[in-house]
Design a protein around this motif. Structure first.
Motif, PDB file in Angstrom:
ATOM      1  N   ALA A   1     -57.989 -42.605 -29.773  1.00  0.00           N
ATOM      2  CA  ALA A   1     -58.871 -41.682 -29.054  1.00  0.00           C
ATOM      3  C   ALA A   1     -58.269 -41.286 -27.718  1.00  0.00           C
ATOM      4  O   ALA A   1     -58.289 -40.115 -27.326  1.00  0.00           O
ATOM      5  CB  ALA A   1     -60.243 -42.322 -28.865  1.00  0.00           C
ATOM      6  N   ASP A   2     -57.704 -42.267 -27.021  1.00  0.00           N
ATOM      7  CA  ASP A   2     -57.142 -42.008 -25.699  1.00  0.00           C
ATOM      8  C   ASP A   2     -55.835 -41.228 -25.768  1.00  0.00           C
ATOM      9  O   ASP A   2     -55.602 -40.322 -24.961  1.00  0.00           O
ATOM     10  CB  ASP A   2     -56.908 -43.332 -24.966  1.00  0.00           C
ATOM     11  N   GLU A   3     -54.966 -41.587 -26.718  1.00  0.00           N
ATOM     12  CA  GLU A   3     -53.630 -41.000 -26.772  1.00  0.00           C
ATOM     13  C   GLU A   3     -53.550 -39.733 -27.616  1.00  0.00           C
ATOM     14  O   GLU A   3     -52.783 -38.811 -27.290  1.00  0.00           O
ATOM     15  CB  GLU A   3     -52.638 -42.026 -27.339  1.00  0.00           C
ATOM     16  N   LEU A   4     -54.319 -39.692 -28.696  1.00  0.00           N
ATOM     17  CA  LEU A   4     -54.212 -38.585 -29.650  1.00  0.00           C
ATOM     18  C   LEU A   4     -55.392 -37.628 -29.587  1.00  0.00           C
ATOM     19  O   LEU A   4     -55.348 -36.548 -30.175  1.00  0.00           O
ATOM     20  CB  LEU A   4     -54.100 -39.131 -31.082  1.00  0.00           C
ATOM     21  N   GLY A   5     -56.441 -38.043 -28.888  1.00  0.00           N
ATOM     22  CA  GLY A   5     -57.646 -37.225 -28.851  1.00  0.00           C
ATOM     23  C   GLY A   5     -58.501 -37.352 -30.092  1.00  0.00           C
ATOM     24  O   GLY A   5     -59.348 -36.485 -30.368  1.00  0.00           O
ATOM     25  N   THR A   6     -58.313 -38.427 -30.861  1.00  0.00           N
ATOM     26  CA  THR A   6     -59.098 -38.639 -32.068  1.00  0.00           C
ATOM     27  C   THR A   6     -60.585 -38.744 -31.730  1.00  0.00           C
ATOM     28  O   THR A   6     -60.961 -39.450 -30.801  1.00  0.00           O
ATOM     29  CB  THR A   6     -58.653 -39.923 -32.797  1.00  0.00           C
ATOM     30  N   VAL A   7     -61.391 -38.032 -32.499  1.00  0.00           N
ATOM     31  CA  VAL A   7     -62.849 -38.075 -32.345  1.00  0.00           C
ATOM     32  C   VAL A   7     -63.424 -38.850 -33.527  1.00  0.00           C
ATOM     33  O   VAL A   7     -63.120 -38.549 -34.685  1.00  0.00           O
ATOM     34  CB  VAL A   7     -63.450 -36.657 -32.306  1.00  0.00           C
ATOM     35  N   PHE A   8     -64.229 -39.838 -33.231  1.00  0.00           N
ATOM     36  CA  PHE A   8     -64.870 -40.623 -34.281  1.00  0.00           C
ATOM     37  C   PHE A   8     -66.257 -40.040 -34.527  1.00  0.00           C
ATOM     38  O   PHE A   8     -67.202 -40.313 -33.818  1.00  0.00           O
ATOM     39  CB  PHE A   8     -64.911 -42.100 -33.885  1.00  0.00           C
ATOM     40  N   GLY A   9     -66.313 -39.193 -35.564  1.00  0.00           N
ATOM     41  CA  GLY A   9     -67.554 -38.488 -35.857  1.00  0.00           C
ATOM     42  C   GLY A   9     -68.647 -39.395 -36.363  1.00  0.00           C
ATOM     43  O   GLY A   9     -69.831 -39.165 -36.089  1.00  0.00           O
ATOM     44  N   ALA A  10     -68.268 -40.426 -37.127  1.00  0.00           N
ATOM     45  CA  ALA A  10     -69.265 -41.361 -37.655  1.00  0.00           C
ATOM     46  C   ALA A  10     -68.590 -42.657 -38.067  1.00  0.00           C
ATOM     47  O   ALA A  10     -67.429 -42.660 -38.486  1.00  0.00           O
ATOM     48  CB  ALA A  10     -69.996 -40.751 -38.858  1.00  0.00           C
ATOM     49  N   LEU A  11     -69.328 -43.741 -37.923  1.00  0.00           N
ATOM     50  CA  LEU A  11     -68.929 -45.042 -38.441  1.00  0.00           C
ATOM     51  C   LEU A  11     -69.856 -45.397 -39.598  1.00  0.00           C
ATOM     52  O   LEU A  11     -70.899 -44.767 -39.786  1.00  0.00           O
ATOM     53  CB  LEU A  11     -69.014 -46.116 -37.353  1.00  0.00           C
ATOM     54  N   SER A  12     -69.480 -46.413 -40.358  1.00  0.00           N
ATOM     55  CA  SER A  12     -70.245 -46.787 -41.543  1.00  0.00           C
ATOM     56  C   SER A  12     -70.834 -48.187 -41.405  1.00  0.00           C
ATOM     57  O   SER A  12     -70.238 -49.065 -40.787  1.00  0.00           O
ATOM     58  CB  SER A  12     -69.358 -46.732 -42.795  1.00  0.00           C
TER      59      SER A  12
END
Length: 283
Positions: free
Chosen positions: A54-65
């Motif tokens: 998230a910090d380095e790549l800008g990954t967004v975690f839309g949902a967890l399970s």
């Protein structure tokens, strides 16, 4: 703005081999910034690697399970505090239940009890600023006393939003576009998963010959496959706008089985097809 991302369940073997950060890096290289996490052990190291992505790549975690009992995801009954902590660590405001425990489908009373557990979990998460969605398969469209199992779940767990899997809607005998329209206002997440019918092969003939009574129907039914988006029979130029109109905020590409193809290649094909259809602005 709604986004199209990836359900990481189809990359769980790759996560096991290389760790989640490397998988998320490869997804970023493919042009995917948003993911949903499922069937990936949420160990402290895994969450740390995801946070780094998230910090380095800008990954967004839309949902967890999460689940309602033992299974491949943490339990909302036994591990609710951990689910909340993981969501906060990843800046995620959505959790989804992948399916009711199988025993819940065996009777009306069992389904009502499980749905009420889900309602309690949804209210608990809402207090933490997290929404809870329910993901359908085909079984929820079965009828009991004239009412679908999905209708029972919705009646007993009104705080749940929905994650509509259009492949399983189709396999459940429903039209995905019409179903999304009927569920407008309750839809938060959607799975983009195509529905392919394979052609008969020599192997199918062998399966029929060796299958004994019922062998033909088993082999013939197995012609239904999961597919890359745009490589099956679903009408995506109609499905995607219907999903957006129904209220979906995240649409996740998912292909449960890749039939020998590398899952990254499958995702590349799905992405290219979606861009060609005019949905590149959602990626």
């Amino acid at each position: 703005m709604a986004t199209i991302g990836v359900q990481m369940m189809m990359l769980r073997e790759q996560v096991e081999q290389t760790g989640p950060h490397e998988v998320l890096r490869r997804l970023s290289d493919l042009g995917f910034d948003t993911v949903e996490v499922s069937q990936i052990p949420m160990t402290a190291d895994a969450v740390t690697q995801m946070r780094r992505a998230a910090d380095e790549l800008g990954t967004v975690f839309g949902a967890l399970s999460a689940g309602l009992g033992p299974g491949p995801n943490d339990s909302l009954v036994d591990d609710a505090d951990k689910v909340v902590a993981d969501a906060r660590a990843l800046g995620c405001t959505r959790v989804r239940i992948g399916m009711m425990p199988l025993p819940a489908f065996t009777s009306h009373e069992a389904l009502v009890a499980a749905s009420r557990q889900a309602e309690q979990a949804a209210r608990r998460l809402a207090d933490e600023g997290i929404s809870l969605s329910y993901h359908n398969h085909h079984v929820e469209f079965a009828r009991r006393d004239g009412t679908t199992l999905l209708d029972t779940i919705r009646a007993e767990a009104p705080s749940l939003t929905l994650e509509v899997d259009v492949h399983w809607v189709q396999r459940g005998g429903r039209d995905p576009v019409r179903t999304l329209g009927q569920l407008t206002g309750d839809v938060d997440l959607v799975h983009l998963k195509d529905y392919r019918v394979a052609v008969p092969t020599e192997q199918l003939l062998a399966d029929v010959a060796s299958g004994g009574p019922g062998g033909f129907m088993r082999a013939f039914t197995d012609l239904v496959q999961f597919a890359e988006v745009g490589e099956g029979s679903l009408d995506w130029p109609e499905v995607v706008p219907a999903a957006l109109a129904a209220g979906a905020q995240h649409l996740f590409i998912e292909q449960d089985v890749q039939y020998g193809r590398d899952p990254y290649d499958c995702l590349r094909t799905s992405r290219e097809n979606l861009v060609a259809m005019g949905f590149g602005h959602l990626l």
